[in-house]
Design a protein around this motif. Structure first.
Motif, PDB file in Angstrom:
ATOM      1  N   GLN A   1       9.747 -15.867  71.450  1.00 23.59           N
ATOM      2  CA  GLN A   1       9.716 -15.071  72.660  1.00 23.59           C
ATOM      3  C   GLN A   1      10.887 -15.183  73.620  1.00 23.59           C
ATOM      4  OE1 GLN A   1       5.809 -14.898  74.376  1.00 23.59           O
ATOM      5  NE2 GLN A   1       6.571 -13.701  76.109  1.00 23.59           N
ATOM      6  N   ARG A   2      11.067 -16.340  73.898  1.00 27.47           N
ATOM      7  CA  ARG A   2      12.231 -16.565  74.806  1.00 27.47           C
ATOM      8  C   ARG A   2      13.543 -15.923  74.623  1.00 27.47           C
ATOM      9  NH1 ARG A   2      11.869 -22.667  76.909  1.00 27.47           N
ATOM     10  NH2 ARG A   2      11.557 -22.724  74.368  1.00 27.47           N
ATOM     11  N   ASN A   3      13.730 -16.188  73.092  1.00 26.80           N
ATOM     12  CA  ASN A   3      14.972 -15.676  72.743  1.00 26.80           C
ATOM     13  C   ASN A   3      15.044 -14.108  72.505  1.00 26.80           C
ATOM     14  OD1 ASN A   3      16.325 -18.201  72.473  1.00 26.80           O
ATOM     15  ND2 ASN A   3      15.804 -18.533  70.054  1.00 26.80           N
ATOM     16  N   ARG A   4      13.695 -13.539  72.289  1.00 22.98           N
ATOM     17  CA  ARG A   4      13.492 -12.032  71.972  1.00 22.98           C
ATOM     18  C   ARG A   4      13.821 -11.515  73.479  1.00 22.98           C
ATOM     19  NH1 ARG A   4       9.034 -12.891  69.160  1.00 22.98           N
ATOM     20  NH2 ARG A   4       7.453 -12.492  70.926  1.00 22.98           N
ATOM     21  N   GLU A   5      13.453 -12.146  74.376  1.00 25.68           N
ATOM     22  CA  GLU A   5      13.642 -11.583  76.000  1.00 25.68           C
ATOM     23  C   GLU A   5      15.209 -11.828  76.166  1.00 25.68           C
ATOM     24  OE1 GLU A   5      11.215 -13.900  78.213  1.00 25.68           O
ATOM     25  OE2 GLU A   5       9.331 -12.648  77.435  1.00 25.68           O
ATOM     26  N   ARG A   6      15.999 -13.081  75.903  1.00 27.62           N
ATOM     27  CA  ARG A   6      17.039 -13.184  76.339  1.00 27.62           C
ATOM     28  C   ARG A   6      18.022 -12.330  75.505  1.00 27.62           C
ATOM     29  NH1 ARG A   6      20.911 -16.621  73.231  1.00 27.62           N
ATOM     30  NH2 ARG A   6      22.910 -16.879  74.433  1.00 27.62           N
ATOM     31  N   LEU A   7      17.643 -11.729  74.183  1.00 30.25           N
ATOM     32  CA  LEU A   7      18.554 -11.017  73.273  1.00 30.25           C
ATOM     33  C   LEU A   7      18.541  -9.450  73.900  1.00 30.25           C
ATOM     34  CD1 LEU A   7      18.014 -12.039  69.704  1.00 30.25           C
ATOM     35  CD2 LEU A   7      20.114 -12.035  71.048  1.00 30.25           C
ATOM     36  N   SER A   8      17.125  -9.078  74.422  1.00 30.86           N
ATOM     37  CA  SER A   8      16.814  -7.805  75.080  1.00 30.86           C
ATOM     38  C   SER A   8      17.825  -7.654  76.282  1.00 30.86           C
ATOM     39  CB  SER A   8      15.443  -7.609  75.326  1.00 30.86           C
ATOM     40  OG  SER A   8      15.284  -6.541  75.918  1.00 30.86           O
ATOM     41  N   GLY A   9      17.594  -8.830  77.243  1.00 30.45           N
ATOM     42  CA  GLY A   9      18.626  -9.028  78.388  1.00 30.45           C
ATOM     43  C   GLY A   9      20.057  -8.295  77.926  1.00 30.45           C
ATOM     44  N   LEU A  10      20.691  -9.277  76.965  1.00 29.94           N
ATOM     45  CA  LEU A  10      21.905  -8.949  76.689  1.00 29.94           C
ATOM     46  C   LEU A  10      22.334  -7.619  76.027  1.00 29.94           C
ATOM     47  CD1 LEU A  10      22.797 -12.233  74.604  1.00 29.94           C
ATOM     48  CD2 LEU A  10      23.652 -11.642  76.825  1.00 29.94           C
ATOM     49  N   VAL A  11      21.461  -6.920  75.403  1.00 27.98           N
ATOM     50  CA  VAL A  11      21.602  -5.401  75.085  1.00 27.98           C
ATOM     51  C   VAL A  11      21.618  -4.672  76.291  1.00 27.98           C
ATOM     52  CG1 VAL A  11      20.333  -3.658  73.896  1.00 27.98           C
ATOM     53  CG2 VAL A  11      20.690  -5.761  72.814  1.00 27.98           C
ATOM     54  N   LYS A  12      20.699  -5.062  77.196  1.00 29.26           N
ATOM     55  CA  LYS A  12      20.642  -4.276  78.432  1.00 29.26           C
ATOM     56  C   LYS A  12      21.900  -4.205  79.065  1.00 29.26           C
ATOM     57  CE  LYS A  12      17.971  -3.257  82.550  1.00 29.26           C
ATOM     58  NZ  LYS A  12      16.864  -3.921  83.360  1.00 29.26           N
ATOM     59  N   LEU A  13      22.501  -5.497  79.058  1.00 25.79           N
ATOM     60  CA  LEU A  13      23.865  -5.406  79.867  1.00 25.79           C
ATOM     61  C   LEU A  13      25.014  -4.931  79.028  1.00 25.79           C
ATOM     62  CD1 LEU A  13      23.837  -9.596  80.493  1.00 25.79           C
ATOM     63  CD2 LEU A  13      23.720  -7.796  82.232  1.00 25.79           C
ATOM     64  N   CYS A  14      24.834  -4.622  77.786  1.00 22.94           N
ATOM     65  CA  CYS A  14      25.925  -3.898  77.280  1.00 22.94           C
ATOM     66  C   CYS A  14      25.614  -2.361  77.165  1.00 22.94           C
ATOM     67  CB  CYS A  14      25.875  -4.144  75.565  1.00 22.94           C
ATOM     68  SG  CYS A  14      26.080  -5.878  75.363  1.00 22.94           S
ATOM     69  N   GLY A  15      24.642  -1.888  77.951  1.00 25.84           N
ATOM     70  CA  GLY A  15      24.465  -0.330  78.098  1.00 25.84           C
ATOM     71  C   GLY A  15      23.087   0.038  77.140  1.00 25.84           C
ATOM     72  N   GLY A  16      22.606  -0.805  76.255  1.00 26.61           N
ATOM     73  CA  GLY A  16      21.596  -0.305  75.408  1.00 26.61           C
ATOM     74  C   GLY A  16      20.113  -0.702  75.707  1.00 26.61           C
ATOM     75  N   VAL A  17      19.278  -0.376  74.974  1.00 26.20           N
ATOM     76  CA  VAL A  17      17.792  -0.677  75.202  1.00 26.20           C
ATOM     77  C   VAL A  17      17.336  -1.524  74.240  1.00 26.20           C
ATOM     78  CG1 VAL A  17      15.544   0.378  75.491  1.00 26.20           C
ATOM     79  CG2 VAL A  17      17.482   1.835  76.249  1.00 26.20           C
ATOM     80  N   GLY A  18      16.933  -2.808  74.760  1.00 25.79           N
ATOM     81  CA  GLY A  18      16.398  -3.735  73.800  1.00 25.79           C
ATOM     82  C   GLY A  18      15.008  -3.384  73.518  1.00 25.79           C
ATOM     83  N   VAL A  19      14.707  -3.531  72.175  1.00 27.01           N
ATOM     84  CA  VAL A  19      13.211  -3.172  71.835  1.00 27.01           C
ATOM     85  C   VAL A  19      12.643  -4.249  71.092  1.00 27.01           C
ATOM     86  CG1 VAL A  19      11.625  -1.707  70.590  1.00 27.01           C
ATOM     87  CG2 VAL A  19      13.587  -0.774  71.504  1.00 27.01           C
ATOM     88  N   PRO A  20      12.081  -5.303  71.709  1.00 20.51           N
ATOM     89  CA  PRO A  20      11.631  -6.591  71.199  1.00 20.51           C
ATOM     90  C   PRO A  20      10.833  -6.417  70.043  1.00 20.51           C
ATOM     91  CG  PRO A  20      11.839  -6.810  73.424  1.00 20.51           C
ATOM     92  CD  PRO A  20      11.875  -5.423  73.163  1.00 20.51           C
ATOM     93  N   VAL A  21      10.803  -6.698  68.904  1.00 24.11           N
ATOM     94  CA  VAL A  21       9.722  -6.574  67.690  1.00 24.11           C
ATOM     95  C   VAL A  21       8.857  -7.926  68.109  1.00 24.11           C
ATOM     96  CG1 VAL A  21       9.237  -6.429  65.357  1.00 24.11           C
ATOM     97  CG2 VAL A  21      11.370  -5.653  66.293  1.00 24.11           C
ATOM     98  N   ASN A  22       7.420  -7.673  68.474  1.00 24.38           N
ATOM     99  CA  ASN A  22       6.375  -8.630  68.663  1.00 24.38           C
ATOM    100  C   ASN A  22       5.752  -9.032  67.487  1.00 24.38           C
ATOM    101  OD1 ASN A  22       7.047  -8.829  71.387  1.00 24.38           O
ATOM    102  ND2 ASN A  22       5.821  -7.041  71.689  1.00 24.38           N
ATOM    103  N   PRO A  23       5.214 -10.101  67.370  1.00 25.68           N
ATOM    104  CA  PRO A  23       4.594 -10.549  65.915  1.00 25.68           C
ATOM    105  C   PRO A  23       3.404  -9.752  65.718  1.00 25.68           C
ATOM    106  CG  PRO A  23       4.314 -12.220  67.699  1.00 25.68           C
ATOM    107  CD  PRO A  23       5.223 -11.289  67.995  1.00 25.68           C
ATOM    108  N   PRO A  24       2.805  -9.507  64.678  1.00 30.04           N
ATOM    109  CA  PRO A  24       3.719  -9.724  63.330  1.00 30.04           C
ATOM    110  C   PRO A  24       4.673  -8.534  63.135  1.00 30.04           C
ATOM    111  CG  PRO A  24       1.606  -8.710  62.671  1.00 30.04           C
ATOM    112  CD  PRO A  24       1.471  -8.861  64.309  1.00 30.04           C
ATOM    113  N   ALA A  25       5.902  -8.825  62.786  1.00 30.00           N
ATOM    114  CA  ALA A  25       6.982  -7.810  62.317  1.00 30.00           C
ATOM    115  C   ALA A  25       6.635  -7.058  61.259  1.00 30.00           C
ATOM    116  CB  ALA A  25       8.289  -8.642  62.171  1.00 30.00           C
TER     117      ALA A  25
END
Length: 239
Positions: free
Chosen positions: A18-42
């Motif tokens: 979960q922490r990595n999902r949130e981190r990646l979502s934050g990086l996507v936001k910094l790049c101008g995108g919208v992060g959509v974390p896929v919560n379990p189960p995928a």
């Protein structure tokens, strides 16, 4: 001219931590995108496109090992990126074990993985570059030089068992005359596998401009005809 950004693209994030999902979502936001974390189960592989359509997904980020923390997904991230690729959605793969996984779980799908990033070196800049590269390859068929396949002759060095798979080790003088590269025997069409014996030559489409062996893919195998054998001997005899 301003540098290209993800410009509000919606990016699905497959990560069992979960922490990595949130981190990646934050990086996507910094790049101008919208992060959509896929919560379990995928979603299952055969439900990915339905999920992408429902969530209006444009791009995908996948961790490779998706089952280290519970039952997040019954497949590798490489499989999800490859399945997305086949349906016109560009994706990148994030892993800390690319060298260990290259010959087994990565090489089977590497042709449909536009970019592979080591998770310890992941930052905003290389994430954005990789996602834009994936989009250009899948949507516009614009491949970077390192991803362009070339008809390549290889010499089979040996075939051995690793875990539950058979690995073919080859040498390609057109890429690196001193470095062995391995791939699963299953990559070769069944009718040609008998030719995967030490000393034999095989031909495949390989992206020989790749700098790292974990970025190499092998596709469209064939057996050499007499003319190809003659050319191969000429290449192999060069100092």
């Amino acid at each position: 001219m301003p540098a290209p950004t993800l410009a509000n693209r919606r990016v699905a994030i497959f990560e069992d931590d979960q922490r990595n999902r949130e981190r990646l979502s934050g990086l996507v936001k910094l790049c101008g995108g919208v992060g959509v974390p896929v919560n379990p189960p995928a979603p299952s592989l055969n439900r990915l496109m339905a999920y992408y359509t429902d969530q209006r997904i444009n791009l995908v980020i996948c961790d490779h090992h998706l089952s280290q923390r519970g039952d997040y997904a019954p497949y590798f991230g490489a499989q999800a990126v490859a399945e997305s690729y086949r349906h016109g959605i560009g994706g990148i793969l994030v892993t800390a074990y690319e060298r260990d996984d290259a010959e087994l779980s990565l090489r089977l799908y590497r042709r449909q993985i536009p970019a592979l990033i080591r998770s310890p070196g992941l930052d905003r800049a290389n994430l954005q570059t990789a996602l834009l590269q994936a989009e250009a390859e899948v949507q516009k068929h614009q491949l970077t030089r390192e991803r362009v396949p070339h008809r390549t002759i290889m010499t089979v060095l040996r075939v051995y068992e690793r875990n539950t798979s058979k690995i073919v080790k080859v040498m390609m003088s057109q890429w690196d005359s001193e470095q062995e590269v391995g791939f699963p025997l299953d990559l070769i069409p069944s009718k040609l596998r008998i030719a995967a014996k030490p000393g034999n030559l095989l031909i495949a489409q390989v992206n020989i401009d790749a700098a790292r062996q974990e970025d190499l893919f092998f596709d469209e195998f064939e057996l050499p005809n007499p003319d190809a054998l003659k050319r191969a001997k000429s290449i192999l005899s060069r100092p």
